[in-house]
Design a protein around this motif. Structure first.
Motif, PDB file in Angstrom:
ATOM      1  N   ALA A   1      33.329  19.719  -3.362  1.00 33.45           N
ATOM      2  CA  ALA A   1      34.207  20.875  -3.167  1.00 33.45           C
ATOM      3  C   ALA A   1      35.366  20.808  -3.957  1.00 33.45           C
ATOM      4  CB  ALA A   1      34.446  21.182  -1.725  1.00 33.45           C
ATOM      5  N   ALA A   2      35.874  21.208  -4.967  1.00 32.41           N
ATOM      6  CA  ALA A   2      36.964  21.105  -5.881  1.00 32.41           C
ATOM      7  C   ALA A   2      38.068  22.048  -5.627  1.00 32.41           C
ATOM      8  CB  ALA A   2      36.222  20.811  -7.207  1.00 32.41           C
ATOM      9  N   GLU A   3      39.237  21.929  -5.944  1.00 38.71           N
ATOM     10  CA  GLU A   3      40.337  22.750  -5.927  1.00 38.71           C
ATOM     11  C   GLU A   3      41.168  22.500  -7.413  1.00 38.71           C
ATOM     12  OE1 GLU A   3      43.278  24.961  -2.780  1.00 38.71           O
ATOM     13  OE2 GLU A   3      43.330  22.524  -2.882  1.00 38.71           O
ATOM     14  N   ARG A   4      41.102  23.259  -7.989  1.00 39.15           N
ATOM     15  CA  ARG A   4      41.863  22.876  -9.287  1.00 39.15           C
ATOM     16  C   ARG A   4      41.713  21.633  -9.896  1.00 39.15           C
ATOM     17  NH1 ARG A   4      45.465  26.001  -6.350  1.00 39.15           N
ATOM     18  NH2 ARG A   4      46.452  24.183  -5.300  1.00 39.15           N
ATOM     19  N   GLY A   5      40.419  21.336  -9.928  1.00 41.84           N
ATOM     20  CA  GLY A   5      39.885  19.954 -10.593  1.00 41.84           C
ATOM     21  C   GLY A   5      39.992  18.889  -9.646  1.00 41.84           C
ATOM     22  N   LYS A   6      40.541  18.894  -8.567  1.00 40.65           N
ATOM     23  CA  LYS A   6      40.607  17.848  -7.515  1.00 40.65           C
ATOM     24  C   LYS A   6      39.458  17.824  -6.632  1.00 40.65           C
ATOM     25  CE  LYS A   6      43.560  15.539  -3.968  1.00 40.65           C
ATOM     26  NZ  LYS A   6      43.364  14.147  -4.764  1.00 40.65           N
ATOM     27  N   ILE A   7      38.635  16.817  -6.283  1.00 43.74           N
ATOM     28  CA  ILE A   7      37.508  16.784  -5.420  1.00 43.74           C
ATOM     29  C   ILE A   7      38.195  16.489  -4.018  1.00 43.74           C
ATOM     30  CG2 ILE A   7      35.413  15.715  -4.878  1.00 43.74           C
ATOM     31  CD1 ILE A   7      35.032  15.170  -7.855  1.00 43.74           C
ATOM     32  N   LEU A   8      37.662  17.561  -3.210  1.00 47.37           N
ATOM     33  CA  LEU A   8      38.185  17.340  -1.840  1.00 47.37           C
ATOM     34  C   LEU A   8      37.029  16.897  -0.682  1.00 47.37           C
ATOM     35  CD1 LEU A   8      40.151  20.569  -1.618  1.00 47.37           C
ATOM     36  CD2 LEU A   8      40.970  18.528  -2.369  1.00 47.37           C
ATOM     37  N   GLY A   9      35.631  16.966  -1.272  1.00 54.00           N
ATOM     38  CA  GLY A   9      34.789  16.772  -0.382  1.00 54.00           C
ATOM     39  C   GLY A   9      33.418  16.552  -1.147  1.00 54.00           C
ATOM     40  N   ALA A  10      32.429  16.100  -0.417  1.00 51.79           N
ATOM     41  CA  ALA A  10      31.229  15.850  -1.108  1.00 51.79           C
ATOM     42  C   ALA A  10      29.825  15.899  -0.149  1.00 51.79           C
ATOM     43  CB  ALA A  10      31.046  14.524  -1.886  1.00 51.79           C
ATOM     44  N   VAL A  11      28.808  16.189  -0.664  1.00 54.27           N
ATOM     45  CA  VAL A  11      27.574  16.253   0.016  1.00 54.27           C
ATOM     46  C   VAL A  11      26.520  16.119  -0.680  1.00 54.27           C
ATOM     47  CG1 VAL A  11      27.157  18.430   0.206  1.00 54.27           C
ATOM     48  CG2 VAL A  11      26.331  17.364   2.028  1.00 54.27           C
ATOM     49  N   LEU A  12      25.355  15.423  -0.179  1.00 54.61           N
ATOM     50  CA  LEU A  12      24.229  15.349  -0.832  1.00 54.61           C
ATOM     51  C   LEU A  12      23.089  15.982  -0.412  1.00 54.61           C
ATOM     52  CD1 LEU A  12      25.718  12.613  -1.706  1.00 54.61           C
ATOM     53  CD2 LEU A  12      23.670  11.509  -1.801  1.00 54.61           C
TER      54      LEU A  12
END
Length: 216
Positions: free
Chosen positions: A62-73
């Motif tokens: 999950a990215a906002e203006r290029g910054k990654i805020l979260g992840a899932v596999l």
């Protein structure tokens, strides 16, 4: 919209991570999992080795203006995980009719914005596109914040499947969510997601767990 095209909400996009972003994702997961719980050095190294899950798994961010805020596999298309084997020798087979997601985590600085719920919604989109009607997650018994989120989103605990024992006797909990037939976007959530790092169950050779509890 295909899974690879991603999922959007306002300025937040859920998309596949680029290989160049894998180190950033690893750092995020380490922050997510160490901000509230103790982790062994071995487990932290496994988080840092997130790239080793590819190509068997897809890493969504999950990215906002290029910054990654979260992840899932999520498992890659066509990949079938080997049965999980606990420390007590008990074997837990994979469920081919179910998509199990792993290592969902949110940057501590981005918690309270519904990022975790958005990532769960992405796993539902992936499952639907593959004709799978259920998603699932293993979670450590101490991850009560994650459990509350899952219940709020409509997950059901499956105690009859809680046979996997890891990390010195910890029995992982199992939660599943049956995807509605409706085309309405699932798991919409206007409220904030709990401040949690979601840790998950072992998976084939890359089995991972954490000593005090799991998410995920």
């Amino acid at each position: 919209m295909t899974a690879a095209q991603g999922h959007h909400r306002d300025d937040i996009e859920v998309r596949l991570a680029e290989p160049s972003e894998f180190p950033e994702v690893a750092d995020l997961l380490v922050r997510a999992y160490t901000s509230s719980f103790h982790n062994t050095d071995q487990y932290i190294e496994r988080l840092r080795g997130i790239a080793s899950w590819v190509p068997d798994y897809q890493i969504w961010v999950a990215a906002e203006r290029g910054k990654i805020l979260g992840a899932v596999l999520t498992p890659s298309p066509g990949f079938v995980a080997e049965p999980d084997v606990g420390e007590d020798g008990q074997t837990q087979p994979a469920h081919p009719d179910e998509l199990e997601f792993h290592m969902i985590g949110v940057d501590p600085a981005a918690r309270g914005r519904g990022i975790a719920a958005l990532l769960v919604a992405k796993t539902i989109q992936v499952a639907r596109e593959r004709g799978i009607s259920r998603i699932g997650i293993h979670s450590g018994p101490q991850m009560t914040g994650a459990h509350a989120m899952y219940r709020r989103l409509g997950f059901v605990r499956r105690p009859e499947r809680e046979t996997l024992v890891v990390d010195g006797g910890q029995r992982l909990l199992v939660f599943t969510y049956d995807i509605p037939d409706s085309d309405r976007p699932p798991l919409e959530s206007d409220g904030p997601s709990p401040a949690l790092a979601v840790n998950e169950a072992p998976s084939h050779d890359n089995a991972i767990y954490q000593d005090q509890g799991e998410i995920r």
